[in-house]
Design an enzyme around this catalytic site. Structure first.
Site, PDB file in Angstrom:
ATOM      1  N   TYR A  38     -10.598  13.491   4.679  1.00  0.00           N
ATOM      2  CA  TYR A  38     -10.104  12.050   4.351  1.00  0.00           C
ATOM      3  C   TYR A  38      -9.353  12.231   5.333  1.00  0.00           C
ATOM      4  O   TYR A  38      -7.862  12.556   4.498  1.00  0.00           O
ATOM      5  CB  TYR A  38     -11.042  12.185   3.605  1.00  0.00           C
ATOM      6  CG  TYR A  38     -11.055   9.860   3.298  1.00  0.00           C
ATOM      7  CD1 TYR A  38     -12.123   9.137   3.982  1.00  0.00           C
ATOM      8  CD2 TYR A  38     -10.337   9.578   2.512  1.00  0.00           C
ATOM      9  CE1 TYR A  38     -11.701   7.901   4.437  1.00  0.00           C
ATOM     10  CE2 TYR A  38     -10.478   8.175   2.727  1.00  0.00           C
ATOM     11  CZ  TYR A  38     -10.787   7.443   3.517  1.00  0.00           C
ATOM     12  OH  TYR A  38     -10.920   5.765   3.327  1.00  0.00           O
TER      13      TYR A  38
ATOM     14  N   ASP B 115      -1.022  15.227   5.888  1.00  0.00           N
ATOM     15  CA  ASP B 115      -1.821  14.425   5.689  1.00  0.00           C
ATOM     16  C   ASP B 115      -1.327  14.284   4.235  1.00  0.00           C
ATOM     17  O   ASP B 115      -2.240  14.942   2.694  1.00  0.00           O
ATOM     18  CB  ASP B 115      -2.853  14.132   5.182  1.00  0.00           C
ATOM     19  CG  ASP B 115      -3.576  12.067   5.263  1.00  0.00           C
ATOM     20  OD1 ASP B 115      -2.853  12.473   4.099  1.00  0.00           O
ATOM     21  OD2 ASP B 115      -4.254  11.376   5.072  1.00  0.00           O
TER      22      ASP B 115
ATOM     23  N   LYS C 121      -0.425   6.451  -2.801  1.00  0.00           N
ATOM     24  CA  LYS C 121      -0.503   6.832  -4.182  1.00  0.00           C
ATOM     25  C   LYS C 121       0.499   6.550  -4.910  1.00  0.00           C
ATOM     26  O   LYS C 121       1.356   5.805  -4.982  1.00  0.00           O
ATOM     27  CB  LYS C 121      -1.386   8.556  -4.613  1.00  0.00           C
ATOM     28  CG  LYS C 121      -3.122   7.985  -2.926  1.00  0.00           C
ATOM     29  CD  LYS C 121      -4.015   8.742  -3.923  1.00  0.00           C
ATOM     30  CE  LYS C 121      -5.335   8.703  -2.640  1.00  0.00           C
ATOM     31  NZ  LYS C 121      -6.012   8.146  -2.426  1.00  0.00           N
TER      32      LYS C 121
HETATM   33  N1  PMP Z   1      -5.671  10.489   2.735  1.00  0.00           N
HETATM   34  C1  PMP Z   1      -5.878  11.081   2.182  1.00  0.00           C
HETATM   35  C2  PMP Z   1      -5.285  11.999   2.187  1.00  0.00           C
HETATM   36  C3  PMP Z   1      -6.590  10.380   1.110  1.00  0.00           C
HETATM   37  O1  PMP Z   1      -7.073  10.793   0.262  1.00  0.00           O
HETATM   38  C4  PMP Z   1      -7.007   9.300   1.197  1.00  0.00           C
HETATM   39  C5  PMP Z   1      -7.547   8.180  -0.155  1.00  0.00           C
HETATM   40  N2  PMP Z   1      -8.130   8.695  -0.997  1.00  0.00           N
HETATM   41  C6  PMP Z   1      -6.269   8.582   2.622  1.00  0.00           C
HETATM   42  C7  PMP Z   1      -5.836   9.649   3.197  1.00  0.00           C
HETATM   43  C8  PMP Z   1      -6.353   6.875   2.791  1.00  0.00           C
HETATM   44  O2  PMP Z   1      -5.825   6.360   1.750  1.00  0.00           O
HETATM   45  P1  PMP Z   1      -5.513   4.651   0.820  1.00  0.00           P
HETATM   46  O3  PMP Z   1      -6.965   4.302   0.414  1.00  0.00           O
HETATM   47  O4  PMP Z   1      -4.647   4.387   0.411  1.00  0.00           O
HETATM   48  O5  PMP Z   1      -6.497   3.931   2.333  1.00  0.00           O
END
Ligand code: PMP
Length: 424
Positions: A129, A224, A252
């Site tokens: 994701y 990511d 995060k």
């Molecule tokens: N990349 C990863 C690996 C994630 O786990 C997440 C959210 N859990 C995101 C991108 C998206 O981040 P956000 O919810 O702050 O938009």
């Protein structure tokens, strides 16, 4: 008034067949709902809470920052300070931009990769994701798996067409996509440790392979690290695995619990971003001074006390052992872990001494999809009855924070023993 009553889908508890609690406040390892129930929290706001909730130093710094004003739409020294701290932890972050969410960070990194290479396609992995931007909502893990919605409605076919999906941990799937689309792939974007189909570690050599093949094919490698950044180690996945990417995204933890994320990496690539270059990316609240203060304070605490990583790693190891005793397949990388209810987990021999190595592995999206969601839901509900809150989905990680003391971990292990097998 709010779809499903929540402002992000997994919060709705649908996969575990109940209504979500509404939070009143949180402190340390605890989260307290509007009815006054107190839960030991292993969600940690889905990752930011590495220090536990409401760390006194972070709260105090944020309060002081608020008094100076909430947003200026003009640069501040704090943004430079945060960038310097990030580069100290992750030297590959030669140049970077602050944004407000992980979604924005990955969306922007992909745009930069396209602008820099002049190519349109990207490769992602099923079950990874990367936020909810149109081009990345393809076979995108967690929330979508929980809802059994493989892809989102409302994403134009054209966006999805330029997103090619490979199989995590499967080198051949990447090689063949790159060969079929030679000269057209701008980037391979990957969660260096996948955590959105449950935790799935990269197989030995997989990230090294991605590094070599992207370099050979002229595509950028994007890590990511919205989850892994500052969690696996101060230097994130690069420090943990020794593999270098061209671009990284962080979210995060780097925002210390406030809306802040970062993308960046190679200076020659990031120099293409406006106003230096022609790739446009902007944000009214980007580098927000209050969020930046929360990020700086959190990173400083982690940098001053690197014992944090040893402690959360060891404690997560105890939880993993407790799940394994019950016959579950556990994937753990540092303080990230998932226990999978793979088919046959409840057969008596699964619990036998020496069975460990024979448990069915979860190495990709397909393996994760095969898990017993009802058994997971039963386990979730029994844990909640015992005052322990784990993510309400088989496809999310369990996050261990520095506020989870050894004593609390022992209690959690006992609750795992009672909750997994009851009724199996
Ligand atoms: N990349 C990863 C690996 C994630 O786990 C997440 C959210 N859990 C995101 C991108 C998206 O981040 P956000 O919810 O702050 O938009």
């Amino acid at each position: 008034m709010i779809p499903g009553g929540v402002n992000s889908p997994v919060r709705a508890f649908r996969a575990v067949g109940r209504q979500p609690f509404f939070v009143e406040r949180a402190q340390g390892p605890w989260i307290i709902d509007a009815d006054g129930n107190r839960y030991l929290d292993y969600v940690c706001s889905w990752g930011p809470g590495i220090l536990g909730h409401a760390h006194p130093k972070v709260i105090e710094a944020v309060q002081r920052a608020c008094e100076k004003g909430l947003t200026f739409g003009a640069p501040t020294a704090g943004e430079v300070e945060l960038a310097e701290l990030i580069r100290t932890c992750v030297p590959d972050m030669e140049m970077m931009r602050l944004v407000s969410s992980g979604t924005e960070a990955v969306m922007s990194a992909v745009r930069v990769a396209r602008g820099f290479t002049g190519r349109e396609k990207i490769i992602k992995f099923s079950g990874n994701y990367h936020g909810h931007s149109d081009g990345l909502l393809v076979k995108a893990g967690s929330g979508l798996m929980t809802q059994s919605v493989p892809d989102s409605a409302g994403v134009p076919a054209g966006y999805a067409e330029s997103t090619l999906t490979a199989v995590y941990n499967d080198e051949e799937s990447v090689r063949s996509l790159l060969e079929e689309n030679r000269g057209q792939v701008a980037a391979v974007v990957v969660e260096p440790v996948a955590a959105n189909m449950g935790v799935v570690p990269p197989k030995a050599g997989f990230l090294e392979f991605l590094r070599r093949i992207t370099e050979k094919e002229g595509a950028l490698l994007i890590f990511d690290e919205v989850i892994t950044g500052f969690r696996l180690a101060l230097g994130g996945a690069t420090e943990y695995t020794g593999v270098h990417a061209d671009l990284h995204t962080f979210g995060k933890i780097v925002g210390g619990g406030m809306p802040l994320a970062v993308y960046g990496g190679r200076k020659d690539v990031m120099s293409c971003v406006a106003p230096l270059g022609e790739i446009y990316q902007a944000g009214t609240l980007s580098g927000n001074p209050v969020a930046v203060t929360a990020g700086i304070t959190t990173l400083r605490i982690l940098m001053e006390d690197q014992g944090v990583y040893e402690r959360i790693d060891r404690r997560a190891g105890k939880l993993a052992e407790a799940f394994e005793r019950e016959g579950l397949t556990v994937n753990r990388v540092g303080s990230l872990l998932s226990a999978f209810f793979v088919p046959g987990w409840d057969a008596p021999e699964t619990h036998a001494e020496g069975y460990q190595g024979k448990r069915r592995r979860v190495e990709n999206y397909e393996d994760a999809c095969g898990c017993d969601r009802q058994a997971f839901a039963d386990y979730f509900n029994r844990m909640l009855e015992r005052g322990i809150y784990v993510a309400p989905s088989q496809f999310e990680a369990m996050f261990v924070s520095d506020a989870h003391s050894d004593e609390l971990i022992r209690k959690t292990c006992a609750a795992i023993g009672e909750s997994v097998r009851q009724g199996a």
